[in-house]
Design an enzyme around this catalytic site. Structure first.
Site, short mmCIF file in Angstrom:
data_model
loop_
_atom_site.label_atom_id
_atom_site.label_comp_id
_atom_site.label_asym_id
_atom_site.label_seq_id
_atom_site.Cartn_x
_atom_site.Cartn_y
_atom_site.Cartn_z
N ASP A 190 38.09 -18.85 37.04
CA ASP A 190 36.69 -18.98 36.63
C ASP A 190 36.66 -19.19 35.12
O ASP A 190 37.10 -18.31 34.36
CB ASP A 190 35.92 -17.72 37.02
N VAL A 191 36.14 -20.33 34.68
CA VAL A 191 36.16 -20.62 33.24
C VAL A 191 35.27 -19.68 32.44
O VAL A 191 35.40 -19.59 31.23
CB VAL A 191 35.74 -22.09 32.95
N ASN A 221 35.64 -29.94 31.96
CA ASN A 221 34.71 -30.57 32.90
C ASN A 221 33.90 -29.57 33.71
O ASN A 221 32.82 -29.91 34.19
CB ASN A 221 35.50 -31.48 33.86
N TYR A 258 20.16 -25.34 31.44
CA TYR A 258 21.26 -26.30 31.52
C TYR A 258 21.28 -27.21 30.30
O TYR A 258 22.33 -27.43 29.68
CB TYR A 258 21.11 -27.12 32.80
N GLY A 269 37.99 -23.12 43.37
CA GLY A 269 38.39 -23.28 44.76
C GLY A 269 39.84 -23.68 44.90
O GLY A 269 40.20 -24.84 44.68
N ILE A 324 33.61 -35.47 39.40
CA ILE A 324 34.09 -36.05 38.15
C ILE A 324 35.45 -35.48 37.76
O ILE A 324 36.34 -36.21 37.31
CB ILE A 324 33.06 -35.82 37.03
N THR A 379 27.91 -37.47 42.68
CA THR A 379 28.65 -36.23 42.94
C THR A 379 27.85 -35.35 43.89
O THR A 379 26.69 -35.63 44.19
CB THR A 379 28.89 -35.44 41.64
#
Length: 261
Positions: free
Chosen positions: A65-66, A92, A157, A42, A21, A192
């Site tokens: 890394d968020v 995202n 999640y 990445g 996405i 995805t």
């Protein structure tokens, strides 16, 4: 007539941009004229995507890394040095992992909150001052139908994605009079690598074929199909435009009718 490049010259930053996405969103925003900062863990995937984008997007890739607040602060500083302040932020980056509630470890719980919720908070906090100075901005958080209705076996999640929607609503009210909108896009099951991992997990645990496992996910969508990443990107792109100025604090489901608000 609407402009064919409604985001011409706007600086858009997309997290989790290297695939799925996020990559679809980056391509769509580039087509709409935005200049892009691509964030993800990445570096190779980001560079591959950057090479595909039009030169007008001037893509700048940052491996980050968020879930690391200090790394996010450094990344936004670097992005501003290259393209100026972020004007469109798309949160995202995310991760999903399933486990029965009783076997949801502390580590799994914290990881889902850190990547899916805290990351969105860190990025919005870093982006907001430039938007406030400019008197214009768009924040689009990629949540999930799991944040609108919940699913079994993904409590961590779903809790994190419910938190993303709560964050969206609260921040939207706080900045509503400042020319800034904050909205969430909530995809259903989307084509995805994450979906493929879920199909593989169902096959492993139940012995079903790939076709049967995939069909189970398709049935959750009243249209009987899997959502495509470009469809999610289209919704994000519209929310980023000046035309969506009155859309604020919404959680828009892209799920074929699985969730109706």
């Amino acid at each position: 007539m609407p402009s064919p490049v409604p985001l011409a010259g706007r600086h858009a930053l997309v997290t989790g941009a290297g695939r799925g996405i996020g990559a679809a969103i980056a391509r769509r925003l580039a087509a709409d004229g935005a200049v892009l900062t691509l964030l993800g863990r990445g570096a190779e995937a980001l560079q591959t995507l950057a090479a595909e984008l039009p030169a007008s997007a001037r893509p700048h890739a940052i491996a980050c890394d968020v879930g690391d607040a200090q790394a996010i602060a450094r990344a936004f500083h670097e992005a501003a040095e290259v393209h100026g302040g972020v004007q469109v932020l798309v949160n995202n980056a995310g991760q999903a992992e399933a486990a029965p509630f009783g076997r949801t470890s502390d580590e799994l719980w914290q990881r889902m909150l850190t990547v899916n919720l805290s990351g969105s908070f860190y990025c919005a906090r870093a982006a907001l001052p430039a938007m406030q100075r400019a008197g214009w901005g768009r924040i689009v958080n990629i949540a999930s139908t799991a944040g609108q209705r919940g699913y079994a076996y993904v409590a961590a999640y779903a809790a994190a994605k419910h938190g993303v929607i709560g964050l969206t609503r609260s921040l939207a009210l706080e900045v509503a009079a400042q020319g800034i909108t904050v909205n969430a896009v909530c995809p259903g099951y989307t084509e995805t690598a994450l979906l493929q991992a879920s199909v593989d997990q169902v096959m492993h645990k139940t012995g079903r074929s790939a076709e049967d496992a995939r069909a189970a996910f398709e049935r959750s969508n009243p249209q009987g199909r899997i959502v495509q990443p470009d469809e999610v990107a289209d919704a994000v792109a519209w929310l980023a435009t000046p035309a969506a100025a009155s859309i604020n604090g919404q959680s828009i489901s892209v799920s074929g009718g699985e969730v109706m608000n």
